[in-house]
Design an enzyme around this catalytic site. Structure first.
Site, PDB file in Angstrom:
ATOM      1  CE  LYS A   1      26.144  40.854  43.922  1.00 42.66           C
ATOM      2  NZ  LYS A   1      27.411  40.978  43.596  1.00 42.66           N
ATOM      3  CG  ASN A   2      27.275  40.735  39.387  1.00 44.04           C
ATOM      4  OD1 ASN A   2      28.167  40.454  40.600  1.00 44.04           O
ATOM      5  ND2 ASN A   2      27.160  39.411  38.660  1.00 44.04           N
TER       6      ASN A   2
ATOM      7  NE  ARG B   1      37.051  38.285  45.384  1.00 42.11           N
ATOM      8  CZ  ARG B   1      38.040  36.999  46.415  1.00 42.11           C
ATOM      9  NH1 ARG B   1      37.531  37.044  47.696  1.00 42.11           N
ATOM     10  NH2 ARG B   1      39.070  37.706  46.068  1.00 42.11           N
TER      11      ARG B   1
ATOM     12  CB  CYS C   1      29.990  35.309  48.706  1.00 41.11           C
ATOM     13  SG  CYS C   1      28.539  36.323  49.056  1.00 41.11           S
TER      14      CYS C   1
ATOM     15  CG  ASP D   1      25.745  34.639  40.358  1.00 47.76           C
ATOM     16  OD1 ASP D   1      26.066  35.200  41.533  1.00 47.76           O
ATOM     17  OD2 ASP D   1      26.788  34.662  39.776  1.00 47.76           O
TER      18      ASP D   1
ATOM     19  CB  VAL E   1      31.977  28.685  37.727  1.00 51.77           C
ATOM     20  CG1 VAL E   1      32.467  30.504  37.794  1.00 51.77           C
ATOM     21  CG2 VAL E   1      31.029  29.131  36.582  1.00 51.77           C
TER      22      VAL E   1
END
Length: 455
Positions: A41-42, A114, A138, A327, A349
Site C-alpha cells: 500500500k505504501n 493523506r 488514520c 505498523d 514514531v
C-alpha cells in the site's frame, strides 16, 4: 465461516461491501492456511502519483485492490489521467490528458487519504498549480505537513493557506534545493523525490527515509529517466531532468500485511503461509518474531509463520527503517498478551498509536500505557518528545467483547484479538481495514476464521 458471498464478486472496487461495517467473530480457534500478499500500500499509491510525471503511459503491476488505491485512482482521474484496470492487479496510467481539477472534485475524493499532498510536486511541474484540501487518514498522531510545505517552498513554490485547504503555485517553475529533514519522514522524502526529479538543477536531501518502499519508488523514477543517487548517512542526490517517460514496474510486496498475518499466527497459535513475503525486507521483524517464540520457514514463494512453544516476552522500540516499523507493533501487542512475562513496546514514531490497547484491556489483556514513554539504559532508539510506551503483562486469557475500530492497524489487531479470544466479539467500523488489506474477509475464510458480516 462468513455468510455473505465472496469478496471477489463484489462491486465495491473488487472488495465485498461490509454490510453495516460490523463483524461478529467467534474466537478460540487457530488460523491455519495460506494467504497471499500483493504490492505494498505504501508503495503502489505513490507509484501511481509518479505516473503524472511521465509523458507516456505507465504500467504498474501487483497493485492491491484496497480503498487507498481506489482513492488515488479517483484523484488521478479527476485530474484527467486515464486509468485502465487490466485485471490481476495491473493498472495502465496515461497522463497525456492531465488537467487542473476544481476544489469540489478534489475534496470529494481526498478526505479519506493523506496521499493528495504528494500530488503537489508533479502537478506544479505539469500544470503550474495544485490545490490540496484538508487531509484525512488514520488518526494516530499529529502528522504535520509542514515538512512537505517547507520543502516545496525551497523548490520555489508559493504556498497559500486557505480555509478549505492549501493552494500552491510555481509561476517561475521549480528549482533544485538543499533540504535537510528534521526527521526521516517517509512522506516528506517521497515529496522531495517526486518534486526534485523535474526541478531545474540538483537537489540534496539529507536525513532521508530509506524504507524499502522508498527505494522502490526511486527505482520507478530511475526507470522513467530520473538521475538519483543514494549516498551514506541518509543522503540522496537528485539531478533534475527536462522530461520523463512512463514506466513498467512490479510493486514491492506489502511487508506490513505480511507481518500482520505473522502476528495472527502467534496470537491464535496458528500456522500461516504468507505467499509473496520475502526475507530481506523483513529482517528486523523476523528477529523479534523469533525472540517472542515464533518460528518461520523461508521459501522461494513466501514465508511460513507459526509458534515454537510458549510465547516469550520481548522489549521492542519502533523506529524508521531499518528499525522495527510502527505498523508492526499493534498486531504484535495482541500476541504479546499471551507471552509468559512482561513485554514493553516503545512507540517512538506516532504519539497516539497506543490508544487501541484500551479495547484489548476490555477483552482481558493487562496493558499499561505510559503516555510519556519509559527511560531505560537498554534503549537503543533515541527518545522523542511525543513517544509512548506500553507494558504488557501476560499471559492473560482474552474474552469476547464489543469494540470499535480506531485505525487501520488497530482495526486489524482487534479482529485478530477477537479470533484469539474465547466467546463472541462484535467488531464495528471494519471498513477502515479495507484501506490496507485486500480481500480481507476472503483471507480470513481461507484461514478457517469463524465470523459473519452483520448489519
Amino acid at each position: 465461516m462468513s455468510t455473505p458471498a465472496s469478496e471477489s464478486n463484489a462491486s465495491d472496487n473488487g472488495n465485498r461491501r461490509e454490510d453495516g461495517e460490523i463483524l461478529e467473530i467467534r474466537g478460540g480457534r487457530p488460523l491455519v492456511g495460506r494467504v497471499d500478499v500483493k504490492g505494498a500500500k505504501n508503495f503502489a499509491t505513490k507509484a501511481m502519483v509518479a505516473s503524472l510525471l511521465g509523458e507516456t503511459e505507465s504500467i504498474l503491476r501487483d497493485v492491491p485492490d484496497i480503498s487507498d488505491v481506489a482513492v488515488v485512482r479517483s484523484l488521478l482521474e479527476v485530474h484527467g489521467v486515464g486509468v485502465v484496470d487490466d485485471g490481476e492487479g495491473v493498472l495502465r496510467l496515461d497522463p497525456s490528458g492531465a488537467v487542473s481539477a476544481n476544489f469540489e472534485e478534489i475534496d470529494a475524493h481526498a478526505g479519506a487519504s493523506r496521499i493528495p499532498i504528494l500530488f503537489c510536486g508533479p502537478l506544479l511541474h505539469l500544470l503550474g498549480q495544485a490545490f490540496i484540501p484538508d487531509l484525512g487518514g488514520c488518526r494516530i498522531g499529529d502528522r504535520p505537513i509542514n515538512f512537505h510545505l517547507d520543502a516545496l517552498r525551497k523548490f520555489g513554490a508559493t504556498v497559500e493557506k486557505q480555509p478549505s485547504g492549501i493552494r500552491l503555485s510555481a509561476p517561475e517553475g521549480l528549482h533544485g534545493a538543499d533540504i535537510e529533514l528534521p526527521y526521516p519522514s517517509v512522506g516528506a522524502t517521497e515529496q522531495v523525490l517526486l518534486t526534485a526529479v523535474r526541478a531545474k538543477g540538483t537537489t540534496e536531501l539529507r536525513n532521508a527515509a530509506i524504507e524499502p518502499e522508498i527505494m522502490d519508488l526511486i527505482a520507478v523514477l530511475q526507470k522513467m529517466g530520473a538521475i538519483i543517487s543514494y549516498e551514506p548517512n541518509r543522503v540522496i542526490f537528485i539531478e533534475g531532468v527536462d522530461k520523463l517517460r512512463g514506466y513498467d514496474h512490479r510493486s514491492i510486496f506489502d511487508r506490513n500485511e505480511a507481518a500482520s498475518w505473522a502476528c495472527a499466527a502467534l496470537a491464535t497459535d496458528g500456522d500461516i503461509f504468507v505467499g509473496g513475503a520475502k526475507q530481506q525486507e523483513m529482517l528486523t521483524f523476523l528477529n523479534v518474531f523469533r525472540k517472542a517464540g515464533g518460528d518461520f520457514d523461508i521459501r522461494e514463494d513466501g514465508i511460513r509463520f507459526r509458534r515454537d512453544g510458549a510465547l516469550r516476552p520481548v522489549s521492542v522500540e519502533t523506529d524508521v527503517h531499518p528499525g522495527f516499523m510502527t505498523d508492526w507493533q499493534q498486531p504484535l501487542i495482541v500476541a504479546l498478551t499471551q507471552a509468559e512475562g512482561v513485554s514493553t513496546v516503545h512507540e517512538t514514531v506516532y504519539e497516539n498509536r497506543l490508544g487501541f490497547t484500551q479495547a484489548l484491556n476490555k477483552m482481558g489483556a493487562q496493558i499499561v500505557v505510559h503516555p510519556e514513554g519509559i527511560a531505560s539504559p537498554e534503549r537503543r532508539v533515541p527518545r522523542r518528545a511525543l513517544e509512548q510506551a506500553a507494558v504488557i503483562t501476560g499471559p492473560t486469557p482474552l474474552h469476547g467483547s464489543d469494540v470499535v475500530v480506531p485505525d487501520l492497524r488497530g482495526g486489524y489487531s482487534y479482529v485478530i484479538a477477537a479470533l484469539a479470544a474465547d466467546g463472541v466479539s462484535i467488531v464495528r467500523n471494519v471498513g477502515i481495514i479495507r484501506r490496507g488489506y485486500e480481500k480481507f474477509f476472503d483471507k480470513l475464510d481461507a484461514l478457517g476464521a469463524d465470523f459473519d458480516v452483520i448489519g
